[in-house]
Scaffold this motif. Structure first.
Motif, short mmCIF file in Angstrom:
data_model
loop_
_atom_site.label_atom_id
_atom_site.label_comp_id
_atom_site.label_asym_id
_atom_site.label_seq_id
_atom_site.Cartn_x
_atom_site.Cartn_y
_atom_site.Cartn_z
N ASN A 137 0.86 -1.19 0.00
CA ASN A 137 0.00 0.00 0.00
C ASN A 137 0.89 1.23 0.00
O ASN A 137 1.53 1.56 1.00
CB ASN A 137 -0.90 -0.02 1.23
CG ASN A 137 -1.93 1.10 1.22
OD1 ASN A 137 -1.68 2.19 0.72
ND2 ASN A 137 -3.11 0.82 1.77
N SER A 138 0.95 1.92 -1.12
CA SER A 138 1.86 3.07 -1.26
C SER A 138 1.47 4.25 -0.37
O SER A 138 2.25 5.18 -0.18
CB SER A 138 1.90 3.53 -2.72
OG SER A 138 0.61 3.91 -3.16
N GLY A 139 0.26 4.19 0.21
CA GLY A 139 -0.17 5.28 1.08
C GLY A 139 0.39 5.20 2.48
O GLY A 139 0.26 6.14 3.26
N HIS A 140 1.01 4.06 2.84
CA HIS A 140 1.58 3.90 4.17
C HIS A 140 3.09 4.05 4.13
O HIS A 140 3.75 3.68 3.15
CB HIS A 140 1.24 2.52 4.74
CG HIS A 140 -0.22 2.25 4.90
ND1 HIS A 140 -1.13 3.23 5.22
CD2 HIS A 140 -0.94 1.09 4.80
CE1 HIS A 140 -2.35 2.70 5.30
NE2 HIS A 140 -2.25 1.40 5.05
N THR A 141 3.65 4.57 5.22
CA THR A 141 5.10 4.61 5.40
C THR A 141 5.48 3.47 6.33
O THR A 141 4.90 3.32 7.41
CB THR A 141 5.55 5.94 6.01
OG1 THR A 141 5.18 7.01 5.14
CG2 THR A 141 7.06 5.96 6.23
N VAL A 142 6.44 2.66 5.90
CA VAL A 142 6.81 1.47 6.67
C VAL A 142 8.29 1.54 7.05
O VAL A 142 9.15 1.75 6.20
CB VAL A 142 6.55 0.18 5.87
CG1 VAL A 142 6.89 -1.05 6.73
CG2 VAL A 142 5.10 0.11 5.41
N ILE A 143 8.57 1.37 8.34
CA ILE A 143 9.95 1.32 8.84
C ILE A 143 10.17 -0.07 9.43
O ILE A 143 9.49 -0.47 10.39
CB ILE A 143 10.20 2.39 9.90
CG1 ILE A 143 10.01 3.79 9.31
CG2 ILE A 143 11.60 2.23 10.51
CD1 ILE A 143 10.05 4.90 10.34
N LEU A 144 11.10 -0.82 8.85
CA LEU A 144 11.44 -2.15 9.34
C LEU A 144 12.69 -2.04 10.22
O LEU A 144 13.74 -1.59 9.76
CB LEU A 144 11.71 -3.11 8.18
CG LEU A 144 12.18 -4.52 8.55
CD1 LEU A 144 11.13 -5.25 9.37
CD2 LEU A 144 12.53 -5.31 7.29
#
Length: 257
Positions: A137-144
């Motif tokens: 989902n390109s609308g979310h920012t994800v930090i792993l």
């Protein structure tokens, strides 16, 4: 009432009930078999010593060793319908634009799949499957979070992950655990992840635990935190009413799904 059973037959009957119902209670077994609760506890202790069940406060549950020997994919199929209902309920407690911590676990993976219903989330996670799901989902920012890798269950942990996590704050934590007990608090089978789960709780403004009813009343391998650190518990609709009431009495809002 089944008073004419010898102890061998009674213990076999207890295991049959456990397999059918998924949980047994000392008081109910005493009434069913016409014996004292002391005798029931003796039966449960003997069955636990043989590895045939796991005692909990007031009763017993099936042993979980087989579950923890499953692959991540196999574990995701266990109670999948319940976990999806819990995940959908969890999403109703979240809002667009929030910052979330999400730890590893099959239930939190189901939550990640349901987060497409929201927009503009910023998610910090130590779970590779959760990060992969959310990255679609390109609308979310994800930090792993980086760090040591548990290659079997695909989560990161250790000093590097903890150091990175300390840089962030979150509106809410979505936490998957292996045990939720009024007296013992939250616990996990994965000792490597306990410190990370604990720090996520400290760094989040609100804590939502997602756990099906098989986790209630159970103490797993290593403790995470007492129940007073939990704001919401989302669990199965069939969860044991006495345990739910004990958890609610500790100030936790319980939502059956």
């Amino acid at each position: 009432m089944q008073e004419d059973l010898n102890y061998t037959e009674r213990r076999s009957a207890i295991l049959e009930l456990l397999a059918r119902e998924g949980r047994v209670f000392v008081s109910e077994l005493a009434q069913r078999f016409g014996i004292t609760e002391v005798t029931v506890r003796s039966d449960l202790m003997e069955l636990e010593s043989r590895g045939q069940l796991e005692r909990i406060r007031g009763g017993a549950l099936p042993v979980r060793g087989g579950y923890y020997n499953m692959s991540l994919s196999e574990r995701s199929q266990e109670r999948a319908d319940e976990k999806r209902r819990i995940a959908r309920a969890a999403v109703t407690h979240l809002r667009d634009g929030e910052t979330l911590f999400i730890n590893s676990g099959t239930t939190t993976l189901f939550v990640a799949q349901e987060l497409s219903a929201l927009s503009n989330l910023k998610v910090v996670t130590n779970s590779i499957p959760v990060a992969q799901t959310l990255s679609q989902n390109s609308g979310h920012t994800v930090i792993l979070l980086g760090g040591d890798l548990n290659a079997r269950y695909l989560f990161t942990y250790g000093s590097d992950a903890l150091s990175q996590l300390r840089r962030y704050k979150a509106d809410r934590l979505i936490l998957s655990v292996d045990g939720v007990a009024p007296d013992c608090g939250l616990s996990t089978y994965h000792f490597e992840e306990a410190d990370l789960d604990r720090l996520m709780m400290e760094r989040a403004n609100g804590v939502i635990v997602v756990a099906d009813d098989s986790k209630l009343g159970r103490e797993s391998f290593v403790g995470i935190a007492p129940m007073d650190g939990v704001d919401e518990l989302i669990t199965s609709a069939c969860a044991s009413d006495p345990i739910v009431k004990q958890i609610e009495a500790m100030g936790v809002r319980v939502h059956p799904a």
